[in-house]
Design a protein around this motif. Structure first.
Motif, PDB file in Angstrom:
ATOM      1  N   LEU A  31     -12.134  23.293  -8.097  1.00 38.05           N
ATOM      2  CA  LEU A  31     -12.552  24.521  -7.577  1.00 38.05           C
ATOM      3  C   LEU A  31     -14.014  24.761  -8.582  1.00 38.05           C
ATOM      4  O   LEU A  31     -14.207  24.280  -9.384  1.00 38.05           O
ATOM      5  N   GLU A  32     -14.966  25.332  -7.895  1.00 41.01           N
ATOM      6  CA  GLU A  32     -16.102  25.730  -8.552  1.00 41.01           C
ATOM      7  C   GLU A  32     -16.386  27.193  -8.593  1.00 41.01           C
ATOM      8  O   GLU A  32     -16.148  27.898  -7.937  1.00 41.01           O
ATOM      9  N   ALA A  33     -17.335  27.606  -9.617  1.00 38.10           N
ATOM     10  CA  ALA A  33     -17.762  28.826  -9.799  1.00 38.10           C
ATOM     11  C   ALA A  33     -19.289  28.457 -10.285  1.00 38.10           C
ATOM     12  O   ALA A  33     -19.685  27.578 -11.157  1.00 38.10           O
ATOM     13  N   SER A  34     -20.146  29.624 -10.025  1.00 36.87           N
ATOM     14  CA  SER A  34     -21.567  29.467 -10.408  1.00 36.87           C
ATOM     15  C   SER A  34     -21.922  30.198 -11.518  1.00 36.87           C
ATOM     16  O   SER A  34     -23.216  30.470 -11.852  1.00 36.87           O
ATOM     17  N   ASN A  35     -20.874  30.828 -12.295  1.00 36.49           N
ATOM     18  CA  ASN A  35     -21.221  31.737 -13.312  1.00 36.49           C
ATOM     19  C   ASN A  35     -19.947  31.959 -14.286  1.00 36.49           C
ATOM     20  O   ASN A  35     -18.958  31.542 -13.472  1.00 36.49           O
ATOM     21  N   LEU A  36     -19.950  32.003 -15.459  1.00 31.87           N
ATOM     22  CA  LEU A  36     -18.871  32.280 -16.187  1.00 31.87           C
ATOM     23  C   LEU A  36     -18.015  33.450 -15.828  1.00 31.87           C
ATOM     24  O   LEU A  36     -16.886  33.190 -16.018  1.00 31.87           O
ATOM     25  N   LYS A  37     -18.433  34.609 -15.505  1.00 34.48           N
ATOM     26  CA  LYS A  37     -17.550  35.611 -14.932  1.00 34.48           C
ATOM     27  C   LYS A  37     -16.562  35.156 -13.855  1.00 34.48           C
ATOM     28  O   LYS A  37     -15.420  35.461 -14.148  1.00 34.48           O
ATOM     29  N   GLU A  38     -17.408  34.379 -12.968  1.00 36.72           N
ATOM     30  CA  GLU A  38     -16.663  34.073 -11.755  1.00 36.72           C
ATOM     31  C   GLU A  38     -15.597  32.832 -11.972  1.00 36.72           C
ATOM     32  O   GLU A  38     -14.372  32.812 -11.735  1.00 36.72           O
ATOM     33  N   GLY A  39     -16.026  32.217 -13.186  1.00 36.89           N
ATOM     34  CA  GLY A  39     -15.416  31.084 -13.458  1.00 36.89           C
ATOM     35  C   GLY A  39     -14.081  31.451 -14.251  1.00 36.89           C
ATOM     36  O   GLY A  39     -12.894  30.842 -14.150  1.00 36.89           O
ATOM     37  N   VAL A  40     -14.222  32.449 -15.134  1.00 34.63           N
ATOM     38  CA  VAL A  40     -12.997  32.890 -15.759  1.00 34.63           C
ATOM     39  C   VAL A  40     -11.990  33.637 -14.937  1.00 34.63           C
ATOM     40  O   VAL A  40     -10.566  33.181 -15.059  1.00 34.63           O
ATOM     41  N   SER A  41     -12.676  34.288 -13.894  1.00 34.78           N
ATOM     42  CA  SER A  41     -11.517  34.782 -12.756  1.00 34.78           C
ATOM     43  C   SER A  41     -10.913  33.755 -12.295  1.00 34.78           C
ATOM     44  O   SER A  41      -9.682  33.893 -11.920  1.00 34.78           O
ATOM     45  N   LEU A  42     -11.452  32.728 -11.725  1.00 36.13           N
ATOM     46  CA  LEU A  42     -10.724  31.296 -11.330  1.00 36.13           C
ATOM     47  C   LEU A  42      -9.831  30.927 -12.229  1.00 36.13           C
ATOM     48  O   LEU A  42      -8.589  30.560 -11.620  1.00 36.13           O
ATOM     49  N   ILE A  43     -10.074  30.611 -13.538  1.00 31.27           N
ATOM     50  CA  ILE A  43      -9.135  30.112 -14.404  1.00 31.27           C
ATOM     51  C   ILE A  43      -7.974  30.738 -14.709  1.00 31.27           C
ATOM     52  O   ILE A  43      -6.925  30.265 -14.480  1.00 31.27           O
ATOM     53  N   LYS A  44      -8.131  32.222 -14.773  1.00 29.68           N
ATOM     54  CA  LYS A  44      -7.008  33.026 -14.836  1.00 29.68           C
ATOM     55  C   LYS A  44      -5.817  33.045 -13.526  1.00 29.68           C
ATOM     56  O   LYS A  44      -4.720  33.274 -13.732  1.00 29.68           O
ATOM     57  N   LYS A  45      -6.544  33.099 -12.544  1.00 26.71           N
ATOM     58  CA  LYS A  45      -6.034  32.844 -11.348  1.00 26.71           C
ATOM     59  C   LYS A  45      -5.268  31.444 -11.049  1.00 26.71           C
ATOM     60  O   LYS A  45      -4.034  31.501 -10.555  1.00 26.71           O
ATOM     61  N   GLU A  46      -6.039  30.324 -11.056  1.00 28.93           N
ATOM     62  CA  GLU A  46      -5.605  29.004 -10.920  1.00 28.93           C
ATOM     63  C   GLU A  46      -4.851  28.291 -11.792  1.00 28.93           C
ATOM     64  O   GLU A  46      -4.353  27.304 -11.668  1.00 28.93           O
ATOM     65  N   LYS A  47      -5.091  28.571 -13.151  1.00 25.12           N
ATOM     66  CA  LYS A  47      -4.374  27.818 -14.144  1.00 25.12           C
ATOM     67  C   LYS A  47      -4.700  26.605 -14.268  1.00 25.12           C
ATOM     68  O   LYS A  47      -3.868  25.514 -14.279  1.00 25.12           O
ATOM     69  N   PRO A  48      -5.845  25.977 -14.302  1.00 23.44           N
ATOM     70  CA  PRO A  48      -6.467  24.532 -14.443  1.00 23.44           C
ATOM     71  C   PRO A  48      -5.862  24.047 -15.656  1.00 23.44           C
ATOM     72  O   PRO A  48      -5.481  24.544 -16.650  1.00 23.44           O
ATOM     73  N   GLU A  49      -5.880  22.653 -15.449  1.00 23.70           N
ATOM     74  CA  GLU A  49      -5.616  21.703 -16.755  1.00 23.70           C
ATOM     75  C   GLU A  49      -6.807  21.607 -17.358  1.00 23.70           C
ATOM     76  O   GLU A  49      -7.007  21.443 -18.748  1.00 23.70           O
ATOM     77  N   VAL A  50      -8.097  21.293 -16.555  1.00 22.48           N
ATOM     78  CA  VAL A  50      -9.319  21.179 -17.270  1.00 22.48           C
ATOM     79  C   VAL A  50     -10.413  21.792 -16.679  1.00 22.48           C
ATOM     80  O   VAL A  50     -10.544  22.219 -15.403  1.00 22.48           O
ATOM     81  N   VAL A  51     -11.355  22.423 -17.550  1.00 27.66           N
ATOM     82  CA  VAL A  51     -12.369  23.020 -17.115  1.00 27.66           C
ATOM     83  C   VAL A  51     -13.722  22.353 -17.611  1.00 27.66           C
ATOM     84  O   VAL A  51     -13.758  22.184 -18.780  1.00 27.66           O
ATOM     85  N   PHE A  52     -14.665  22.031 -16.625  1.00 29.91           N
ATOM     86  CA  PHE A  52     -16.134  21.429 -16.812  1.00 29.91           C
ATOM     87  C   PHE A  52     -16.881  22.656 -16.993  1.00 29.91           C
ATOM     88  O   PHE A  52     -17.045  23.195 -15.919  1.00 29.91           O
ATOM     89  N   LEU A  53     -17.460  22.953 -18.104  1.00 27.55           N
ATOM     90  CA  LEU A  53     -18.375  24.177 -18.513  1.00 27.55           C
ATOM     91  C   LEU A  53     -19.518  23.958 -18.884  1.00 27.55           C
ATOM     92  O   LEU A  53     -19.950  23.318 -20.016  1.00 27.55           O
TER      93      LEU A  53
END
Length: 251
Positions: A31-53
């Motif tokens: 999954l992709e996000a173009s900014n940190l705020k959007e990315g944090v929302s994705l993280i909390k929703k999707e529970k990924p194992e790895v985040v490339f930041l």
């Protein structure tokens, strides 16, 4: 393995996504996000194992991610993607946080992902991020971060002659004769350096390093001549304050 990529550059996201699909085994979803705020929302929703930041993003630096997880467990692994100059990468090494340099090398990507898989059972990623923050704070002592395209330059205070407002940007003039255009206002630097007595704002468009004043001219007004022979105006309403400051510091 579920992965989220957080990067403000769509091309960078596409390149990383392609490499993950074509070169890395075990990646099930991206999954992709173009900014940190959007990315944090994705993280909390999707529970990924790895985040490339990505480290350098316009609205929020990737280093600020902990601000969005206060009193929450950070149970995913983070791999920072960065174009930082080599000098700044020491902070990542000291904090044991993994990173890969841009442009991304396939071998480095595969090794970083392998280490992330091995570390998934660790619960100390929050501590590591705090250590990373401390490492950058130590790095910034007597230095200032100048964000230019594709990298961040850490310049010591003694390397900076003066700052010059250029609309919503700022030109930073350095001792080595070079100038850098920074996508931040002069007020940003004035606020950041307000406790540093060597920096003084004689005019709304300038913030100077007092160490590099060569002389003060009283001909046709009041002007500062810097070591590089550039003339800096002193605003009328700051004339008395400037002269008092000069008397207190230099006489």
């Amino acid at each position: 393995m579920n992965v989220i990529i957080i990067d403000d550059e769509s091309r960078a996201r596409n390149v990383l996504k392609t490499l993950l699909i074509e070169e890395c085994l075990g990646v099930e979803s991206i999954l992709e996000a173009s900014n940190l705020k959007e990315g944090v929302s994705l993280i909390k929703k999707e529970k990924p194992e790895v985040v490339f930041l990505d480290v350098e993003m316009p609205q929020s630096s990737g280093l600020e991610i902990l601000d969005f997880f206060k009193n929450e467990v950070v149970d995913f692994q983070i791999i920072f993607t960065t174009a930082y100059i080599q000098y700044a990468l020491e902070a990542f090494r000291l904090s044991a946080i993994d990173y890969i340099m841009k442009p991304i090398d396939v071998d480095e990507l595969q090794n970083a992902l392998l280490k992330a898989k091995e570390n998934l059972k660790e619960k100390n990623i929050g501590d590591k991020l705090k250590n990373l923050e401390k490492a950058f704070q130590q790095l910034s002592i007597n230095k200032i971060a100048l964000e230019v395209p594709k990298k961040i330059i850490f310049a010591s205070h003694d390397e900076i002659l003066y700052f010059e407002a250029d609309g919503v940007y700022t030109k930073v003039h350095l001792k080595n004769g070079k100038s850098e255009l920074i996508c931040k206002t002069l007020k940003h630097f004035s606020d950041q350096l307000k406790d540093q007595s060597i920096f003084y704002k004689p005019h709304r468009s300038y913030l100077i390093n007092l160490k590099f004043m060569k002389e003060v001219s009283k001909k046709d007004g009041l002007y500062i001549i810097m070591n590089n022979k550039v003339t800096i105006p002193i605003a009328r309403d700051r004339k008395d304050d400037f002269l008092k400051m000069i008397q207190n510091i230099f006489q």
